[in-house]
Design an enzyme around this catalytic site. Sequence first.
Site, PDB file in Angstrom:
ATOM      1  CD  GLN A  27      -4.977  11.237   3.764  1.00 56.68           C
ATOM      2  OE1 GLN A  27      -6.000  10.582   3.635  1.00 56.68           O
ATOM      3  NE2 GLN A  27      -3.839  10.695   4.128  1.00 56.68           N
ATOM      4  CG  HIS A  60      -1.678   1.294   1.395  1.00 59.40           C
ATOM      5  ND1 HIS A  60      -2.671   1.693   0.531  1.00 59.40           N
ATOM      6  CD2 HIS A  60      -1.571   2.288   2.326  1.00 59.40           C
ATOM      7  CE1 HIS A  60      -3.156   2.868   0.912  1.00 59.40           C
ATOM      8  NE2 HIS A  60      -2.503   3.247   2.008  1.00 59.40           N
ATOM      9  CD  GLU A  64      -7.027   4.490   4.479  1.00 58.58           C
ATOM     10  OE1 GLU A  64      -6.542   5.431   3.842  1.00 58.58           O
ATOM     11  OE2 GLU A  64      -6.683   4.195   5.642  1.00 58.58           O
ATOM     12  CE1 TYR A  90       1.295  14.211   2.700  1.00 58.30           C
ATOM     13  CE2 TYR A  90      -0.250  15.265   1.186  1.00 58.30           C
ATOM     14  CZ  TYR A  90       0.971  14.646   1.420  1.00 58.30           C
ATOM     15  OH  TYR A  90       1.865  14.479   0.401  1.00 58.30           O
ATOM     16  CG  ASP A 117      -9.013   4.698   9.261  1.00 62.91           C
ATOM     17  OD1 ASP A 117      -9.874   5.343   9.888  1.00 62.91           O
ATOM     18  OD2 ASP A 117      -7.821   5.024   9.221  1.00 62.91           O
ATOM     19  CB  THR A 138      -4.605   0.776   3.526  1.00 62.09           C
ATOM     20  OG1 THR A 138      -5.289   1.972   3.890  1.00 62.09           O
ATOM     21  CG2 THR A 138      -5.326   0.124   2.357  1.00 62.09           C
ATOM     22  CD  GLU A 164      -6.531   1.050   8.491  1.00 66.87           C
ATOM     23  OE1 GLU A 164      -6.139   0.846   9.667  1.00 66.87           O
ATOM     24  OE2 GLU A 164      -6.539   2.172   7.960  1.00 66.87           O
TER      25      GLU A 164
END
EC number: 3.7.1.2
Length: 427
Positions: free
Chosen positions: A249, A142, A208, A253, A242, A358, A210
Site C-alpha cells: 500500500q 485511527h 484491520e 496508494y 479488512d 479501522t 472493522e
Amino acid sequence: MPLTANDPSRKSWLNVNKDSDFPIQNIPFGVFITKDDVVTIGTRIGDYAIDLGALQQLNYFEGIELTDDMFMQDTLNDFISDGKKTWRLVRNRIADLFDEKNTTLKNNAEHCEVVIFNIEDVEMQLPVLIGDYTDFYSSKEHATNVGKMFRDPENALLPNWLHLPVGYHGRSSTIIPSGIPVHRPMGQTLPNGETQPVFGPSRLVDFELEMAFITTDANIMGEPISVEEAEEHIFGLVLFNDWSARDIQKWEYVPLGPFLAKNFASSVSPWIVTLDALEPFRVEGPAQEPKPLEYLQQQGAHSFDINLQVAIQPEEAEETVISNSNFKYMYWSMAQQLAHHTINGCRVNSGDLMGSGTISGPTEDSFGSMLELTWGGKNPLTLKDGTERKFINDGDTVIMRGYCQNDTVRIGFGEVCSKLLPPFSKK
C-alpha cells in the site's frame, strides 16, 4: 409496528447459555449448508441453527407476505430487498415460535427434526451476494495515528477528514466468510532507501478491525438518501477483518488510494445482526467539530455500544488477545456514511457492504491494527507462547469478536477468524 422480538424478559425453550452471543433476543440471519447438503437461509438461537426454509415450507410464516421460496435461496438478498417491515415481522414470528410459552413447534418432534440443527453440524456461507463494497475511513483515532506515522504529526488529519466520511470502493470478489484461509499477497514494494521497486510477497500483512453494514435497495440512480432516513435502509451489521498489506500500500496508494494492498481478502462473520436487535445499545457518537454540512447533520443516538476484541493464535499455540476496542468510537455514523455515499445520486442495492474503516479507540490497547499496536513495527507485541509479532506471520489465525451487553441481555456477533497462509503456489 412493535418490536416484540427484543423483549428482554423472553426466554426460549431451546437451551441457551447465559453468556451466549445468540439469545432469543438476537435472531440474526445467515446462510448455511445442512448435513444433508441443503443450502438454506437460517437464524441462530444459542448453539442451534434454525432452517427458515423448512419453517416456511411448514407454514410457520403464515400471514406474512413472503415469496414462496424466500428462505430457500443461497443468499439473503431477496429477503433484504423486502424491507424493514418484513424483517421485523419475521424476527417477531421467530421469537414467538421459540418462546418458552409457545409449544406449537416445541411439541412437534417431526417438525423439529427438519428445522433445528446443532451449530457444529452446519457449514456457514457468505450471507449475501455482495454486488458492491465500499470501505470508509471513519475512526478519528485511527486516522490520526496513521497521519502521525506517515505525515506531519502536528497536522495528522487531512483537511477534508473532519468534513466528510472519507471512503473508497473496494473489490467484492474476495470478500470471504469466516474460516476461509487467506494467502499472503504478492506485489510491488519499495524497500527503505531504494529508488526502484521489487516484486515479492508482502512482508507487512496486517488486519484491520472493522464492522460492516449491509444495505437494502435504497434508492434509484440520481436519488440521494437523507441522513434522517438512512437507517431505514440498513439491514444489519457483521464483523469485518479488512486484511491489508502495508508495504504494498505504501508504494501504490498515490495518487488513487488502496488497490492490491486491500483487495486480496476481506473476512466477514457469517451472522448478520439486525439494527433492530441492536436498538437497546444505541449511544451518541463523538462530538463533531466543526459542525458538518447540513446534509450530514443529525441529532440523537446513532452509534452503538459494541465491544470488539482481536486475538492472534499461532499454529499449535494458545491465542493472545491484543486489542479491546468499541464501535462507539466511530466519528462518522453509518447514517452519515450512507447519506454521503448517495448525495451525488450513487445507487445502493440490496447486499451492498459498507466497511466502517479501522476502529481504534483512545488508548494503545484499543488500536485496531498491528500498524498502530506496534507503531509500524517499532514496538513488537509478545504473545503467550513467547514469540513476538510486528505484523501477522504465516500460520497465524486472526480472531475478531464483538458483542453488546447491558443489565438484561447480551447480543453478539460470534466471531470472524481466518488463518494467514504462505503465498499461493500451484501444486
